[in-house]
Design a protein around this motif. Structure first.
Motif, mmCIF file in Angstrom:
data_model
loop_
_atom_site.group_PDB
_atom_site.id
_atom_site.type_symbol
_atom_site.label_atom_id
_atom_site.label_comp_id
_atom_site.label_asym_id
_atom_site.label_seq_id
_atom_site.Cartn_x
_atom_site.Cartn_y
_atom_site.Cartn_z
ATOM 1 N N TYR A 148 75.120 81.015 14.809
ATOM 2 C CA TYR A 148 74.210 82.317 14.736
ATOM 3 C C TYR A 148 75.301 83.220 15.307
ATOM 4 O O TYR A 148 75.582 83.393 16.236
ATOM 5 N N THR A 149 75.421 84.477 14.308
ATOM 6 C CA THR A 149 76.056 85.551 14.662
ATOM 7 C C THR A 149 75.115 86.725 15.346
ATOM 8 O O THR A 149 74.253 87.059 14.482
ATOM 9 N N ILE A 150 75.331 87.037 16.750
ATOM 10 C CA ILE A 150 74.265 88.016 17.237
ATOM 11 C C ILE A 150 75.106 89.159 17.411
ATOM 12 O O ILE A 150 75.964 89.278 18.124
ATOM 13 N N THR A 151 74.423 90.467 16.777
ATOM 14 C CA THR A 151 75.109 91.750 17.186
ATOM 15 C C THR A 151 73.631 92.611 17.654
ATOM 16 O O THR A 151 72.810 91.936 17.715
ATOM 17 N N GLU A 152 74.078 93.785 17.776
ATOM 18 C CA GLU A 152 73.116 94.509 18.520
ATOM 19 C C GLU A 152 71.696 94.640 17.792
ATOM 20 O O GLU A 152 71.572 94.744 16.382
ATOM 21 N N GLY A 153 70.583 94.281 18.409
ATOM 22 C CA GLY A 153 69.212 94.270 18.135
ATOM 23 C C GLY A 153 68.856 92.773 17.314
ATOM 24 O O GLY A 153 67.556 92.771 17.107
ATOM 25 N N ASP A 154 69.777 91.958 17.347
ATOM 26 C CA ASP A 154 69.445 90.551 16.893
ATOM 27 C C ASP A 154 68.817 89.743 18.176
ATOM 28 O O ASP A 154 69.407 90.076 19.110
ATOM 29 N N ALA A 155 67.945 88.778 17.737
ATOM 30 C CA ALA A 155 67.323 88.111 18.478
ATOM 31 C C ALA A 155 67.424 86.408 18.393
ATOM 32 O O ALA A 155 67.066 86.316 17.271
ATOM 33 N N LEU A 156 67.772 85.519 19.386
ATOM 34 C CA LEU A 156 67.598 84.350 18.893
ATOM 35 C C LEU A 156 66.848 83.559 20.081
ATOM 36 O O LEU A 156 67.191 83.858 21.286
ATOM 37 N N LEU A 157 65.861 82.795 19.725
ATOM 38 C CA LEU A 157 65.108 81.906 20.501
ATOM 39 C C LEU A 157 65.132 80.648 20.282
ATOM 40 O O LEU A 157 64.837 80.240 19.061
ATOM 41 N N PHE A 158 65.296 79.630 21.386
ATOM 42 C CA PHE A 158 65.332 78.351 21.020
ATOM 43 C C PHE A 158 64.840 77.324 22.150
ATOM 44 O O PHE A 158 64.870 77.878 23.199
ATOM 45 N N GLN A 159 64.629 76.278 21.955
ATOM 46 C CA GLN A 159 64.379 75.173 22.948
ATOM 47 C C GLN A 159 65.898 74.879 23.552
ATOM 48 O O GLN A 159 66.717 74.392 22.896
ATOM 49 N N ALA A 160 65.995 75.138 24.789
ATOM 50 C CA ALA A 160 67.109 75.205 25.446
ATOM 51 C C ALA A 160 67.639 73.409 25.526
ATOM 52 O O ALA A 160 68.759 73.295 26.104
ATOM 53 N N SER A 161 66.764 72.591 25.175
ATOM 54 C CA SER A 161 67.288 71.135 25.211
ATOM 55 C C SER A 161 67.983 70.983 24.201
ATOM 56 O O SER A 161 68.640 69.741 24.027
ATOM 57 N N LEU A 162 68.439 71.512 23.026
ATOM 58 C CA LEU A 162 69.033 71.673 22.089
ATOM 59 C C LEU A 162 70.490 71.958 22.612
ATOM 60 O O LEU A 162 70.894 72.972 23.459
ATOM 61 N N PRO A 163 71.638 71.160 22.195
ATOM 62 C CA PRO A 163 73.040 71.494 22.701
ATOM 63 C C PRO A 163 73.435 72.978 21.997
ATOM 64 O O PRO A 163 73.062 73.334 20.937
ATOM 65 N N HIS A 164 73.880 73.772 22.958
ATOM 66 C CA HIS A 164 74.401 74.976 22.813
ATOM 67 C C HIS A 164 75.407 75.757 23.419
ATOM 68 O O HIS A 164 75.756 75.049 24.580
ATOM 69 N N TYR A 165 75.984 76.690 22.872
ATOM 70 C CA TYR A 165 77.074 77.162 23.484
ATOM 71 C C TYR A 165 77.363 78.555 22.833
ATOM 72 O O TYR A 165 76.904 78.854 21.782
ATOM 73 N N TRP A 166 78.030 79.504 23.514
ATOM 74 C CA TRP A 166 78.395 80.970 23.014
ATOM 75 C C TRP A 166 79.942 81.421 23.238
ATOM 76 O O TRP A 166 80.308 80.878 23.975
ATOM 77 N N CYS A 167 80.196 82.210 22.454
ATOM 78 C CA CYS A 167 81.557 82.950 22.445
ATOM 79 C C CYS A 167 81.546 84.208 21.928
ATOM 80 O O CYS A 167 80.900 84.510 20.976
ATOM 81 N N ASN A 168 82.472 85.230 22.198
ATOM 82 C CA ASN A 168 82.923 86.400 21.883
ATOM 83 C C ASN A 168 84.086 86.171 20.939
ATOM 84 O O ASN A 168 84.910 86.166 21.509
ATOM 85 N N PRO A 169 83.988 86.179 19.528
ATOM 86 C CA PRO A 169 84.848 86.096 18.689
ATOM 87 C C PRO A 169 85.734 87.120 18.208
ATOM 88 O O PRO A 169 86.702 86.915 17.493
ATOM 89 N N THR A 170 85.569 88.351 18.734
ATOM 90 C CA THR A 170 86.015 89.327 18.293
ATOM 91 C C THR A 170 87.037 90.118 19.302
ATOM 92 O O THR A 170 87.230 89.530 20.499
#
Length: 196
Positions: A148-170
């Protein structure tokens, strides 16, 4: 109302470890970190990453927010921007928006990511739910294999038991509001193979 001051994450880590009667080696073994890494954090000579905070919280069975403030059990918290608990690592700044509320179930943070910075390539899992809200820039959040690409104003809500990670690709700095659900009596554990 309680107005919070800036905490010492290393000092709080030592307090929590000693309160549980754990040696540096015991905490290192439980968290999968080296004794040297834990010692450097406690002495304020190293700042823990978000992944490391997760690992230490799980090993101590506390919330990440417990590293940023005393257990005050306040009814109202007011935190000025210059009084936020902070931990900074290469490429990332994590600021606590408040901890110490009586029966606190939310752990709110502002995360600032420099270009290319992120949580690491290994997925994180923990109890509860997670909310991510884009403040500026762009952050890619991978949840259970979906990006999921999150930009200003976007929201993401999820069950944290799902494997997840994040990065700034820019090539620009990005900021997100990160809210974790604190699961009573337990820290937010990670998969054991995460790097410190």
């Amino acid at each position: 109302m309680l107005e919070q001051g800036p905490p010492d994450v290393g000092r709080r880590l030592r307090e929590l470890r000693e309160r549980r009667g754990l040696s540096l080696r015991a905490l290192a073994d439980r968290s999968g970190l080296s004794v040297n890494a834990v010692s450097l954090i406690e002495r304020g000579q190293s700042s823990p990453t978000v992944a490391t905070l997760h690992r230490l919280a799980a090993a101590l069975q506390v919330r990440i927010a417990d590293f940023f403030g005393q257990e005050t059990q306040a009814q109202v918290l007011f935190v000025r921007p210059d009084r936020r608990g902070r931990t900074q690592t290469e490429g990332a700044l994590v600021e606590s928006l408040g901890t110490g509320l009586s029966n606190q179930r939310l752990e709110p943070f502002i995360v600032t990511l420099e270009p290319g910075a992120g949580s690491g390539s290994e997925p994180i899992t923990h109890d509860g739910q997670e909310l991510v809200y884009g403040l500026s820039g762009q952050v890619q959040y991978a949840v259970n294999g979906q990006v999921y690409t999150i930009t200003e104003g976007d929201a993401l809500l999820f069950q944290a038991s799902l494997p997840h990670y994040w990065c700034n690709p820019t090539w620009e700095t990005a900021r997100i509001l990160l809210v974790l659900e604190a699961v009573e009596g337990r820290g937010t554990p990670l998969l054991p193979h995460l790097e410190a």
